[in-house]
Write a protein that holds these residues in place. Structure first.
Motif, mmCIF file in Angstrom:
data_model
loop_
_atom_site.group_PDB
_atom_site.id
_atom_site.type_symbol
_atom_site.label_atom_id
_atom_site.label_comp_id
_atom_site.label_asym_id
_atom_site.label_seq_id
_atom_site.Cartn_x
_atom_site.Cartn_y
_atom_site.Cartn_z
ATOM 1 N N ASP A 78 0.722 -1.335 0.124
ATOM 2 C CA ASP A 78 0.031 0.012 0.024
ATOM 3 C C ASP A 78 0.836 1.168 -0.069
ATOM 4 O OD1 ASP A 78 -2.470 1.392 0.211
ATOM 5 O OD2 ASP A 78 -2.330 1.639 2.455
ATOM 6 N N SER A 131 2.797 0.212 6.789
ATOM 7 C CA SER A 131 2.023 0.298 5.644
ATOM 8 C C SER A 131 1.538 -1.207 5.690
ATOM 9 C CB SER A 131 2.712 0.639 4.192
ATOM 10 O OG SER A 131 1.882 0.589 3.260
ATOM 11 N N GLU A 132 0.870 -1.536 4.467
ATOM 12 C CA GLU A 132 0.493 -2.820 4.461
ATOM 13 C C GLU A 132 1.123 -3.898 3.156
ATOM 14 O OE1 GLU A 132 -3.690 -4.857 5.477
ATOM 15 O OE2 GLU A 132 -3.930 -3.916 3.331
ATOM 16 N N THR A 134 0.475 -6.948 0.690
ATOM 17 C CA THR A 134 -0.257 -8.030 0.368
ATOM 18 C C THR A 134 0.262 -8.953 -0.667
ATOM 19 O OG1 THR A 134 -2.087 -6.575 0.557
ATOM 20 C CG2 THR A 134 -2.671 -8.439 -0.636
ATOM 21 N N SER A 144 -2.275 -10.666 3.865
ATOM 22 C CA SER A 144 -2.015 -9.289 4.215
ATOM 23 C C SER A 144 -1.404 -9.207 5.467
ATOM 24 C CB SER A 144 -2.858 -8.239 3.969
ATOM 25 O OG SER A 144 -3.469 -8.089 2.913
#
Ligand SMILES: [Cu+2]
Length: 172
Positions: A78, A131-132, A134, A144
């Motif tokens: 992200d 942040s992420e 995935t 995730s």
């Protein structure tokens, strides 16, 4: 002399009388689509570039505790417009299209080996934040995990001349 304690007849069975509306049970299982059973991501870290505009390096550990092989097909972060899986071998870096992880296998994305490169970073990605990450698998499942954002830091010293420091003078 016998004395029965008064029963709390107020506890009635009327609550059980609700008629058979139980069809909506299944939807709860679908509330976490970003989880693939048996797969775990730990230690995710995105090392931001020393020079703005350069790609960031992503590192993490992925464990397959399921009883089936899985194929990692894509990664995304992200705040990064694009992220790719790479592998460094013999000093050169090549894209990694996909990666099979056997049951019980642990795969590390780390410096000098498999790694993620993230491009076109959003300004909101700053060191100390998160942040992420995935991961998308070949069957479409996703996992995730939070990814920590780190400054270039120690990795920087290997980039020759980048910081204009004076301690690396070689006369010959
Ligand atoms: Cu790379």
């Amino acid at each position: 002399m016998k004395r029965l304690a008064p029963l709390l007849l107020a506890i009635s069975i009327t609550a059980l009388a609700a008629c058979g509306q139980q069809a909506s049970k299944d939807s709860a299982a679908e509330s976490a689509p970003e989880a693939k059973p048996g797969l775990a991501v730990t230690g995710a870290e995105l090392v931001l570039p020393a020079v703005k505009g350069n790609p960031a390096g992503g590192y993490f550990t992925l464990v397959n505790n399921s009883d089936k092989p899985v194929t990692l097909a894509a990664v995304s972060i992200d705040g990064a417009a694009k992220a790719e899986m790479h592998e460094t071998k013999g000093g050169t870096m090549a894209p990694l299209a996909n990666l099979e992880i056997k049951p019980g296998e642990t795969v590390k994305f780390e410096r000098g080996g498999k790694h993620v490169m993230a491009f076109d970073l959003d300004a909101k990605l700053t060191a100390g934040g998160d942040s992420e990450l995935t991961l998308t698998f070949a069957d479409g499942d996703k996992v995730s995990a939070p990814i920590k954002l780190a400054a270039a830091g120690a990795a920087m010293e290997h980039i020759d001349g980048m910081e204009g420091m004076d301690h690396s003078e070689h006369s010959n």
